[in-house]
Design a protein around this motif. Structure first.
Motif, PDB file in Angstrom:
ATOM      1  N   TRP A 105      18.710  33.454  78.004  1.00  0.00           N
ATOM      2  CA  TRP A 105      17.379  33.198  78.566  1.00  0.00           C
ATOM      3  C   TRP A 105      17.085  34.128  79.747  1.00  0.00           C
ATOM      4  CZ3 TRP A 105      13.874  31.295  75.782  1.00  0.00           C
ATOM      5  CH2 TRP A 105      14.162  30.357  74.802  1.00  0.00           C
ATOM      6  N   THR A 106      18.093  34.492  80.489  1.00  0.00           N
ATOM      7  CA  THR A 106      17.894  35.463  81.580  1.00  0.00           C
ATOM      8  C   THR A 106      17.522  36.819  81.001  1.00  0.00           C
ATOM      9  OG1 THR A 106      19.498  34.293  82.960  1.00  0.00           O
ATOM     10  CG2 THR A 106      18.945  36.556  83.575  1.00  0.00           C
ATOM     11  N   SER A 107      18.201  37.220  79.946  1.00  0.00           N
ATOM     12  CA  SER A 107      17.892  38.495  79.292  1.00  0.00           C
ATOM     13  C   SER A 107      16.490  38.467  78.695  1.00  0.00           C
ATOM     14  CB  SER A 107      18.925  38.772  78.201  1.00  0.00           C
ATOM     15  OG  SER A 107      18.588  39.940  77.493  1.00  0.00           O
ATOM     16  N   VAL A 108      16.150  37.354  78.033  1.00  0.00           N
ATOM     17  CA  VAL A 108      14.803  37.231  77.452  1.00  0.00           C
ATOM     18  C   VAL A 108      13.761  37.233  78.562  1.00  0.00           C
ATOM     19  CG1 VAL A 108      13.260  35.644  76.210  1.00  0.00           C
ATOM     20  CG2 VAL A 108      15.549  36.058  75.342  1.00  0.00           C
ATOM     21  N   GLY A 109      14.012  36.494  79.618  1.00  0.00           N
ATOM     22  CA  GLY A 109      13.071  36.445  80.744  1.00  0.00           C
ATOM     23  C   GLY A 109      12.899  37.800  81.402  1.00  0.00           C
TER      24      GLY A 109
ATOM     25  N   VAL B   9       5.626  42.276  80.559  1.00  0.00           N
ATOM     26  CA  VAL B   9       4.396  41.856  81.250  1.00  0.00           C
ATOM     27  C   VAL B   9       4.024  42.875  82.320  1.00  0.00           C
ATOM     28  CG1 VAL B   9       3.430  40.103  82.789  1.00  0.00           C
ATOM     29  CG2 VAL B   9       4.621  39.414  80.716  1.00  0.00           C
ATOM     30  N   GLY B  10       5.018  43.342  83.062  1.00  0.00           N
ATOM     31  CA  GLY B  10       4.742  44.365  84.081  1.00  0.00           C
ATOM     32  C   GLY B  10       4.196  45.640  83.453  1.00  0.00           C
ATOM     33  N   PHE B  11       4.812  46.060  82.359  1.00  0.00           N
ATOM     34  CA  PHE B  11       4.355  47.261  81.659  1.00  0.00           C
ATOM     35  C   PHE B  11       2.923  47.078  81.141  1.00  0.00           C
ATOM     36  CE2 PHE B  11       4.305  50.005  77.808  1.00  0.00           C
ATOM     37  CZ  PHE B  11       4.442  51.233  78.449  1.00  0.00           C
ATOM     38  N   LEU B  12       2.632  45.919  80.536  1.00  0.00           N
ATOM     39  CA  LEU B  12       1.279  45.636  80.043  1.00  0.00           C
ATOM     40  C   LEU B  12       0.265  45.593  81.183  1.00  0.00           C
ATOM     41  CD1 LEU B  12       1.922  42.981  77.258  1.00  0.00           C
ATOM     42  CD2 LEU B  12       1.181  45.343  76.981  1.00  0.00           C
ATOM     43  N   THR B  13       0.681  45.047  82.327  1.00  0.00           N
ATOM     44  CA  THR B  13      -0.206  45.008  83.496  1.00  0.00           C
ATOM     45  C   THR B  13      -0.554  46.424  83.949  1.00  0.00           C
ATOM     46  OG1 THR B  13       0.756  42.912  84.179  1.00  0.00           O
ATOM     47  CG2 THR B  13      -0.448  44.148  85.844  1.00  0.00           C
ATOM     48  N   VAL B  14       0.444  47.285  84.024  1.00  0.00           N
ATOM     49  CA  VAL B  14       0.201  48.675  84.425  1.00  0.00           C
ATOM     50  C   VAL B  14      -0.733  49.352  83.417  1.00  0.00           C
ATOM     51  CG1 VAL B  14       1.298  50.934  84.715  1.00  0.00           C
ATOM     52  CG2 VAL B  14       2.327  48.899  85.745  1.00  0.00           C
TER      53      VAL B  14
ATOM     54  N   LEU C 249      10.926  39.973  79.125  1.00  0.00           N
ATOM     55  CA  LEU C 249       9.542  39.519  79.149  1.00  0.00           C
ATOM     56  C   LEU C 249       8.848  39.953  80.444  1.00  0.00           C
ATOM     57  CD1 LEU C 249       7.414  37.889  77.589  1.00  0.00           C
ATOM     58  CD2 LEU C 249       8.214  35.862  78.802  1.00  0.00           C
ATOM     59  N   ALA C 250       9.554  39.875  81.568  1.00  0.00           N
ATOM     60  CA  ALA C 250       8.989  40.305  82.850  1.00  0.00           C
ATOM     61  C   ALA C 250       8.685  41.803  82.825  1.00  0.00           C
ATOM     62  CB  ALA C 250       9.945  39.965  83.979  1.00  0.00           C
ATOM     63  N   VAL C 251       9.613  42.590  82.267  1.00  0.00           N
ATOM     64  CA  VAL C 251       9.378  44.041  82.158  1.00  0.00           C
ATOM     65  C   VAL C 251       8.184  44.311  81.251  1.00  0.00           C
ATOM     66  CG1 VAL C 251      10.351  46.197  81.279  1.00  0.00           C
ATOM     67  CG2 VAL C 251      11.750  44.681  82.692  1.00  0.00           C
TER      68      VAL C 251
END
Length: 110
Positions: free
Chosen positions: A10-14, A21-26, A17-19
Motif C-alpha cells: 500500500w505504501t508503494s501503491v500510494g 497525481v503530481g505529474f497530472l497536476t503539473v 499514486l502520489a507521483v
C-alpha cells in the motif's frame, strides 16, 4: 525474490499514486497556462475586431446621415418640380382654352 507485505504494497501503491497525481497536476497546470494564453490571444483579437467593427459602424452612421440629408434635399426638389409642373399644366390648360375660344370666335366670324 523478497515478497512485500501489505504495508509495503500500500505504501508503494500510494507513492506511485502520489507521483501520478503530481505529474497530472503539473500537466494540467501546463495545459491550463497554454490554453489560457491562447484564449487571451483570441480575446485580444476579438477585441481588436470589435474596435474595427465599431469604426466601420461609425462610418456607416455618418454615411446614413449624409444619405438622409440627400434624401431630404431630393424631397424638396421633387416638391418644387411638382409645383412647377402644376403651374405649367395650368398654363397649358389656360392656353388650350384660349386657343379653343379664339378658334370658336374665328369660325363664328366666318
Amino acid at each position: 525474490m523478497a515478497s512485500m507485505n501489505d504495508a509495503q504494497t500500500w505504501t508503494s501503491v500510494g507513492g506511485r499514486l502520489a507521483v501520478l497525481v503530481g505529474f497530472l497536476t503539473v500537466i494540467l497546470r501546463n495545459v491550463e497556462v497554454t490554453m489560457g494564453a491562447r484564449f487571451d490571444a483570441m480575446n485580444s483579437r476579438f477585441d481588436s475586431m470589435g474596435h474595427r467593427f465599431d469604426a466601420i459602424d461609425t462610418r456607416f452612421d455618418g454615411l446614413d446621415s449624409r444619405l438622409d440629408r440627400v434624401d431630404s434635399w431630393l424631397d424638396r426638389v421633387e416638391l418644387r418640380l411638382d409645383a412647377g409642373f402644376a403651374r405649367l399644366d395650368r398654363r397649358v390648360d389656360d392656353l388650350g382654352r384660349d386657343v379653343a375660344t379664339l378658334t370658336r370666335r374665328h369660325l363664328d366670324d366666318q
